[in-house]
Design a protein around this motif. Sequence first.
Motif, PDB file in Angstrom:
ATOM      1  N   TRP A   4       0.806  -1.118   0.090  1.00 41.58           N
ATOM      2  CA  TRP A   4      -0.083   0.174   0.210  1.00 41.58           C
ATOM      3  C   TRP A   4       1.038   1.241   0.144  1.00 41.58           C
ATOM      4  N   GLU A   5       0.664   1.907  -1.116  1.00 43.89           N
ATOM      5  CA  GLU A   5       1.949   3.090  -1.144  1.00 43.89           C
ATOM      6  C   GLU A   5       1.671   4.289  -0.313  1.00 43.89           C
ATOM      7  N   GLU A   6       0.238   4.635  -0.104  1.00 41.01           N
ATOM      8  CA  GLU A   6       0.098   5.672   0.589  1.00 41.01           C
ATOM      9  C   GLU A   6       0.212   5.497   2.066  1.00 41.01           C
ATOM     10  N   GLY A   7       0.088   4.286   2.283  1.00 42.32           N
ATOM     11  CA  GLY A   7       0.371   3.783   3.806  1.00 42.32           C
ATOM     12  C   GLY A   7       1.689   3.579   4.244  1.00 42.32           C
ATOM     13  N   ASN A   8       2.479   3.238   3.249  1.00 44.66           N
ATOM     14  CA  ASN A   8       3.820   2.930   3.209  1.00 44.66           C
ATOM     15  C   ASN A   8       4.084   1.587   3.882  1.00 44.66           C
ATOM     16  N   ARG A   9       3.369   0.478   3.680  1.00 48.48           N
ATOM     17  CA  ARG A   9       3.379  -0.690   4.520  1.00 48.48           C
ATOM     18  C   ARG A   9       2.592  -1.813   3.596  1.00 48.48           C
ATOM     19  N   TRP A  10       2.790  -2.987   3.976  1.00 50.87           N
ATOM     20  CA  TRP A  10       2.279  -4.221   3.345  1.00 50.87           C
ATOM     21  C   TRP A  10       0.540  -4.185   4.059  1.00 50.87           C
ATOM     22  N   VAL A  11      -0.140  -4.736   3.287  1.00 53.65           N
ATOM     23  CA  VAL A  11      -1.563  -4.842   3.866  1.00 53.65           C
ATOM     24  C   VAL A  11      -1.983  -6.426   3.239  1.00 53.65           C
ATOM     25  N   ARG A  12      -2.407  -7.095   4.225  1.00 53.77           N
ATOM     26  CA  ARG A  12      -2.823  -8.504   3.882  1.00 53.77           C
ATOM     27  C   ARG A  12      -4.340  -8.549   3.568  1.00 53.77           C
ATOM     28  N   LEU A  13      -4.619  -9.009   2.449  1.00 53.35           N
ATOM     29  CA  LEU A  13      -6.316  -9.022   2.192  1.00 53.35           C
ATOM     30  C   LEU A  13      -6.589 -10.286   1.388  1.00 53.35           C
ATOM     31  N   LYS A  14      -7.905 -10.914   1.735  1.00 49.38           N
ATOM     32  CA  LYS A  14      -8.503 -11.964   1.083  1.00 49.38           C
ATOM     33  C   LYS A  14      -8.989 -11.678  -0.415  1.00 49.38           C
ATOM     34  N   LEU A  15      -8.413 -11.907  -1.280  1.00 39.94           N
ATOM     35  CA  LEU A  15      -8.918 -11.299  -2.584  1.00 39.94           C
ATOM     36  C   LEU A  15      -9.244 -12.487  -3.511  1.00 39.94           C
ATOM     37  N   SER A  16     -10.149 -12.288  -4.474  1.00 37.33           N
ATOM     38  CA  SER A  16     -10.405 -13.240  -5.594  1.00 37.33           C
ATOM     39  C   SER A  16      -9.166 -13.097  -6.620  1.00 37.33           C
ATOM     40  N   THR A  17      -9.097 -14.352  -7.384  1.00 33.54           N
ATOM     41  CA  THR A  17      -8.132 -13.997  -8.488  1.00 33.54           C
ATOM     42  C   THR A  17      -8.464 -12.923  -9.452  1.00 33.54           C
ATOM     43  N   LYS A  18      -9.548 -12.903  -9.704  1.00 32.33           N
ATOM     44  CA  LYS A  18     -10.113 -11.914 -10.475  1.00 32.33           C
ATOM     45  C   LYS A  18      -9.518 -10.491 -10.075  1.00 32.33           C
ATOM     46  N   ALA A  19     -10.027 -10.301  -8.761  1.00 31.03           N
ATOM     47  CA  ALA A  19      -9.532  -9.088  -7.994  1.00 31.03           C
ATOM     48  C   ALA A  19      -8.133  -8.790  -8.071  1.00 31.03           C
ATOM     49  N   ILE A  20      -7.145  -9.716  -8.059  1.00 27.70           N
ATOM     50  CA  ILE A  20      -5.936  -9.770  -8.238  1.00 27.70           C
ATOM     51  C   ILE A  20      -5.491  -8.991  -9.463  1.00 27.70           C
ATOM     52  N   LYS A  21      -6.225  -9.570 -10.524  1.00 23.10           N
ATOM     53  CA  LYS A  21      -5.842  -9.069 -11.917  1.00 23.10           C
ATOM     54  C   LYS A  21      -6.206  -7.519 -12.010  1.00 23.10           C
ATOM     55  N   THR A  22      -7.341  -7.272 -11.541  1.00 23.20           N
ATOM     56  CA  THR A  22      -7.738  -5.965 -11.586  1.00 23.20           C
ATOM     57  C   THR A  22      -7.113  -4.795 -10.788  1.00 23.20           C
ATOM     58  N   LEU A  23      -6.420  -5.476  -9.679  1.00 23.04           N
ATOM     59  CA  LEU A  23      -5.745  -4.599  -8.860  1.00 23.04           C
ATOM     60  C   LEU A  23      -4.365  -4.268  -9.469  1.00 23.04           C
ATOM     61  N   ASN A  24      -3.893  -4.946 -10.324  1.00 25.13           N
ATOM     62  CA  ASN A  24      -2.551  -4.531 -11.135  1.00 25.13           C
ATOM     63  C   ASN A  24      -2.934  -3.333 -12.051  1.00 25.13           C
ATOM     64  N   LEU A  25      -4.169  -3.430 -12.660  1.00 24.10           N
ATOM     65  CA  LEU A  25      -4.668  -2.423 -13.340  1.00 24.10           C
ATOM     66  C   LEU A  25      -4.913  -1.082 -12.891  1.00 24.10           C
TER      67      LEU A  25
END
Length: 78
Positions: free
Chosen positions: A40-61
């Motif tokens: 998480w760039e704004e928080g300057n730290r890692w965030v652990r989330l339960k995501l669907s694989t479709k959400a992981i692909k969309t997250l990159n965009l």
Amino acid sequence: MSRKCMLTGRKANNGYAISHSHRRTKKVQEANLQWKRVWWEEGNRWVRLKLSTKAIKTLNLKGLSAMAKAAGINLNHY
């Protein structure tokens, strides 16, 4: 915690397993959920989330902050 994607809200779907003789038995089609550590760039730290694989692909965009804002979640809690 429920089996639900934290960013997109995807969850299980009810359906039928149909045999060769066309007998129907109920089954649950679960979403493909993964625990994912995302930077998480704004928080300057890692965030652990339960995501669907479709959400992981969309997250990159779209990016984490934009998707979290659309989902209405506060990343400071994760």
